[in-house]
Structures are given as C-alpha cells and as structure tokens.
Write an enzyme that holds these catalytic residues in place. Sequence first.
Site, PDB file in Angstrom:
ATOM      1  CG  ASP A 182      -2.966  -8.623 -12.216  1.00 12.02           C
ATOM      2  OD1 ASP A 182      -3.004  -7.783 -13.022  1.00 12.02           O
ATOM      3  OD2 ASP A 182      -3.979  -9.337 -12.078  1.00 12.02           O
ATOM      4  CG  ASP A 213      -0.460  -0.372   2.268  1.00 13.23           C
ATOM      5  OD1 ASP A 213       0.772  -1.305   2.587  1.00 13.23           O
ATOM      6  OD2 ASP A 213      -0.788  -0.192   3.406  1.00 13.23           O
TER       7      ASP A 213
END
Length: 420
Positions: free
Chosen positions: A299, A275
């Site tokens: 991804d 994050d």
Amino acid sequence: MSEDAKTLKIPFIEGDGIGPEIWSVTKSIIDTAVKIAYDNDRSISWINVPAGNSSFIESGDPLPKSSLDTLKKYKVSIKGPLTTPVGGGFRSINVQIRQKLDLYACVRPMKYAEGVASPIKNPADIDMVIFRENTEDLYAGIEFDVNSPEAKSLIDTIENTFKQTNIRFPNSSAIGIKLISQEGSERLVKSAIQYAVENKLPSVTIVHKGNIMKFTEGGFKNWGYETAKTFFPEVTYTWADFNEVKKLKGEAAAKEFLQNNAAKGKVLMQDRIADAFFQDILLHPKNHSVIAATNLNGDYISDSVAGCIGGIGISPGANINYETGCAVFEATHGSAPDIAGKDIANPLSLIFSGVMMLRYVNWNEAADLIENVALNLILKGKVTADLLEDKSKGLACSEFGNTFVKEMNSFQLSGLATKN
C-alpha cells in the site's frame, strides 16, 4: 470471458464523491474506443452495481450481497473511488470486495508518461509493476478497540499464557493481528513471477521487513524464494546463483552468467528490506521491474511510486484472483469529496484502469487506442490542472473527456487506430 464475444457484460460501480464525474468520462472513452477499434462489431453492456456511501444512504448497506453476487457472476468489473469513514462507520468497501471475492493480487503498473510534472529528476527511470498481497496482513481487519473485552482478553493471553512482556501499556492499548500465510504469500509471488515471465521483464523484487518481523515478513520473503525454486526453476535465478558462479569460476564468468540469463529472458529473484526499497525508488529505480510486497508495505509503496511519476491521479490498478479469473479494476485514488461536482477531477486513473481491463479480456486493439491517445494528450498538455505546472491551462474533467473522444476519432482518420 471469451475474447471472441461480440458483447461483453461488465458490471461497474460508479463510486462516491468524484466517482460519477470520472466514470461518465471513462465510460464514454471506453465505448468510443471499442466502437472505433472494431468497426462497430463489438460493444460493452454495462451493469450498474450499487455500493459505497450512496448505497449506504439509500439502503443502509454499503455493499449489498446482490452487488457482490453480480461482481462474482460476471468476473470482470470496474469501479470508481469509494468513501471509507475514518475512525468509525462501516469498514472499507474496497477491502471487503477484495476479501470477499478473494482478489489476492493488487496489481499497479507504474510507468512515467512524458509531459507529466514530477517532483523527481528522472521519473522516466521508473517502470515497475507492483503486486501487493491483498487479503492478509494487518488489513485482515482483526483488531480490537482499547479497553474492549476482546483487547483485554487477548492482551491477558499474550502476557500470561505466552509470557510476553513487551506490551508497554497493556491497560491503554488497542490491538491488531498481523497475518501472513505461506499459501497467501506463495500465490501472490507466483502471480508476480508469471507476469514477469509473460511480459519478458528482468526481475522480481520481494519487498519485506523480515529483519524485524522474522516470522511474518520474513516468512513472506522465504516463501517467495521457495515459490520461485519450486514452480519456476527453469526461468528464475538469484544473486546467490551469481555469487556461486563467481566463487567457482571468477568475476568474468559471473558477469557472463548474468548476461546469458538476461538474454534468455530469465527472471532475477531478489529482495529488499522495505525501508531500503523506498530509497531505491529514488536512487536505483532501474534495478526493479516487478515488485512483490505484503499488504501494508505494498500500500505504501504503490502510492510512493505513483507520487514519483505524477501522482495517484494517473495510476491504474486492478484486484485480481488469477485462479478464478475474477478481477475488479479501479481508480486507485480516493473519492475526493472536496472537489466533487466541480468538474475538475482527473479521470486518468480510471481510464488507464479501463485499459488494463480491456487487456485482461484480450481486447487489445481498443486498449492500444486509448493508451496512445492518453499519452498523446498528456504530451500536448491537454489534461486536467493537477498534471500541469501552470494550473490555469488545465482542462475541466468533462472537457478532457470530450477532447479525448475527438482525438480518438482523429487517430482513426489518420489510420493510427489498430483495427481487428
């Protein structure tokens, strides 16, 4: 595959949706570039490989064994986008190809091309190459539907054998297995470091969520550092090394340590929690050059970075096993059935993937020619509408292809094409 071969046999999968349109343009551009760059002395013999929705309709099999055998035999191939049904139907053909051919590294170069409309202020600060682990994690496909016997059995084992009590709704949960192995992590990070060394790039950033998933994501991080220490001790260093110098010799010596390592072409090994890395993409992109990430994180990261430099419509990609040499280069976007047949699709993702493919087989002169022309056309605004703020000025897909071929001939006439 020898770089000295005069004719290369390369399988291609045309793809679903917009696949036929963008492949037709890409094939024409690659063939023309090879012809120009090598004065008609080299060529590519293309082998059509059935796969995807069209293959499923024709034969009932979206990925015939014969197609996999062909990809494996010739090692280097290229593919358009393939449709993946959502919530049912056959499993992703893209994932199956990666797993069955053990193409463990998904490699995505991300660099801004001047002239592309971007949603961020300084897209030119982004210059990253993402190495996404391609065969493990949640994408291994080990998951069981809600109320299935397998899900009930697995949940029962977790609760009663392993005494885990944090499955909040055991009677209505589907369940999947997250797999991260030391071997899989090691070979991915090793490939990322090798790429950084060969291309004189300053850092490899291991992206993970090890603060929460301590044994899977945390293992990926730890194994990544161990890989650098074991296989690249002479060419890698870490912030821990910097801090040790700082502790022993002071701030000035530590800064000199960084400068000396950079001058020697050494690679800084660092890590970021996933994050926080998404924030770094926007705020501190210059701090990262090569990225090593687990499958799911990779991804997300790939498409996020692509969005910052103009979208996945121009982002190339490859799925590679550096140990066997097998590689499938691909358009990184979907099959876009809503615009299929309208001649408005952007073929640049597949074109740039073709550039990666040509570099992989060491046909660099043809790759340089395509890349130079593509960047020139982008700068001039002679591209499809999705890359322009004024959509009315966009070229049709086929028109872009024709313009590209004419521009390559123009480069030849002006002496800008590199010949072997």
